[in-house]
Design an enzyme around this catalytic site. Structure first.
Site, short mmCIF file in Angstrom:
data_model
loop_
_atom_site.label_atom_id
_atom_site.label_comp_id
_atom_site.label_asym_id
_atom_site.label_seq_id
_atom_site.Cartn_x
_atom_site.Cartn_y
_atom_site.Cartn_z
N ASP A 193 15.66 19.32 -16.37
CA ASP A 193 15.76 17.87 -16.50
C ASP A 193 15.42 17.54 -17.96
O ASP A 193 14.86 18.37 -18.69
CB ASP A 193 14.76 17.23 -15.54
CG ASP A 193 14.66 15.73 -15.71
OD1 ASP A 193 15.71 15.09 -15.85
OD2 ASP A 193 13.52 15.21 -15.70
N ASP A 195 14.40 13.81 -19.34
CA ASP A 195 13.34 12.82 -19.50
C ASP A 195 12.03 13.30 -18.86
O ASP A 195 12.01 13.72 -17.70
CB ASP A 195 13.75 11.49 -18.85
CG ASP A 195 14.91 10.84 -19.60
OD1 ASP A 195 15.46 11.48 -20.51
OD2 ASP A 195 15.27 9.70 -19.25
#
Length: 408
Positions: A193, A195
């Protein structure tokens, strides 16, 4: 601590053998000297194990019995040689090789900062209670966390993982349990991922800062990450608040993005080891494409902010990258990389990463929300992304070697 081990072909259980143990202050030439001494007695090596801890060596050699009438002389010679080296020797008679390890073999990685004796005792006791046996313990790293690896046999990986992960949170440590095997060093794919994982920021909040709606966006983001809101609905609601922003803000946001500590080291080391690395994000290609180029990533996919006439329209284009989308992209990247799904590692922090974490061979929750930590295969609760390397069996020495190379 460092250790090495080899073994030869099976020795029948009724063949007499000798366990020769040498211990004392480590110095060059001890191993060669012992086997030079044993060579005079025509013995075969069955097994070797050597461990050095803070300058103290323990060297064990399992060898076949010498020809008739020579065992006493062998014992006297080994003791005399050890004394000349200011070492101690112990020789034990027995039969055959070491007992075979039980079925079911796993590698248990434990991270602590610090790693306390209490936590270590609890982990060892839990392994025993599950029916496992600790065959070997090896230190992977001493900073920024202490990382040790237990080789365990006699219990299947899944029940062992369940038992140890339950204890980890109570003990304030991180634990990862994976099946042992050759795949540990095979080519693999790592997908992250973006963020709050690869970077410290939430990209949409950076955009919101330029639109003056940080608080509204942060509220929706927090609810979505807790799993309280549908991701696609929350994405559209947040992006709508950006309508009218000048496209020049994209460059400003790119300059504001802060990599998570250890991110460059993680990627550099993985690339050096031949891994492929990708990112999937519920954020925006305007940022992930830049990260892909800067970090030398193999794959990147995210949502795309629509820009018309130099302005953000408050909409996204193309297929939405949501919770299910991240898992689909993991599978797509794996197929393109030629890597079985079982050889993939996924890293994330939010509820929308759960499908991806569960689909991967190893799903790692990085400084994640409680719902994610409970569902993932392993959790890392330290602020350094490169600690994930220890869960893959990479040592600190390998990390430092990668840091000297200009790979990314």
């Amino acid at each position: 601590m460092s250790a090495s081990q080899t073994s030869s072909s099976d020795v029948p259980a009724d063949v007499p053998t000798l366990l020769v143990k040498i211990f004392g202050k480590d110095r060059p030439g001890i191993t060669a000297g012992l086997f030079d001494t044993l060579a005079a007695y025509s013995v075969d090596v069955v097994d070797i194990e050597q461990v050095v801890t803070r300058g103290r060596m323990v060297l064990c050699a399992l060898v076949t019995e010498p020809p008739p009438g020579l065992e006493g002389d062998l014992r006297a010679t080994v003791h005399s040689w050890a004394e000349s080296m200011k070492m101690q020797a112990e020789i034990i008679s027995g039969l055959g090789d070491n007992r075979p390890r039980g079925l079911g073999r796993s590698l248990v990685t434990v991270l602590g900062h610090p790693l306390t004796a209490e936590a270590t005792a609890a982990i060892a006791a839990r392994i025993t209670k599950t029916g496992g046996n600790i065959d070997r313990i090896f230190r992977l790293a001493k900073y920024p966390v202490t990382a040790v690896e237990f080789a365990v046999s006699g219990v299947e990986t899944e029940p062992l993982r369940t038992a140890l992960v339950t204890d980890a949170a109570r003990l304030g440590i991180d634990v990862a349990v994976v099946a042992a095997g050759l795949y540990r060093r095979a080519q693999r794919l790592v997908v992250m991922d973006v963020d709050s994982t690869l970077i410290q920021d939430e990209v949409i909040e950076l955009f919101a800062g330029h639109a003056g709606c940080e608080d509204k966006v942060a509220e929706v983001t927090a609810a979505a990450m807790r799993g309280e809101l549908d991701f696609e609905q929350s994405l559209h609601a947040r992006v709508a608040l950006l309508e009218g922003l000048d496209a020049s803000v994209v460059d400003k946001v790119r300059s504001e993005v802060r990599l998570t500590p250890g991110a460059r080291t993680l990627i550099r080391t993985l690339k050096r080891l031949g891994y492929q690395v990708g990112v999937v994000s519920g954020g925006f290609t305007q940022v992930t494409d830049d990260l892909k180029e800067r970090l030398g990533l193999d794959f990147a996919h995210a949502n795309t902010l629509e820009i018309v006439d130099g302005k953000l329209t408050g909409k996204v284009t193309g297929e939405i990258v949501d919770r299910a989308g991240k898992a689909r992209l993991l599978r797509r990247f794996a197929a393109e990389a030629g890597v079985p799904l079982s050889q993939t590692v996924a890293i994330g922090d939010g509820a929308n990463d759960l499908d991806m974490l569960n689909a991967a061979g190893l799903g790692v929750a990085f400084n994640a929300k409680p719902v994610v930590r409970e569902a993932a295969h392993a959790a890392v609760n330290f602020p350094f992304l490169d600690t994930v390397l220890y869960l893959l069996g990479v040592t600190r020495e390998e990390v430092e070697a990668a840091d000297t190379l200009d790979i990314v």
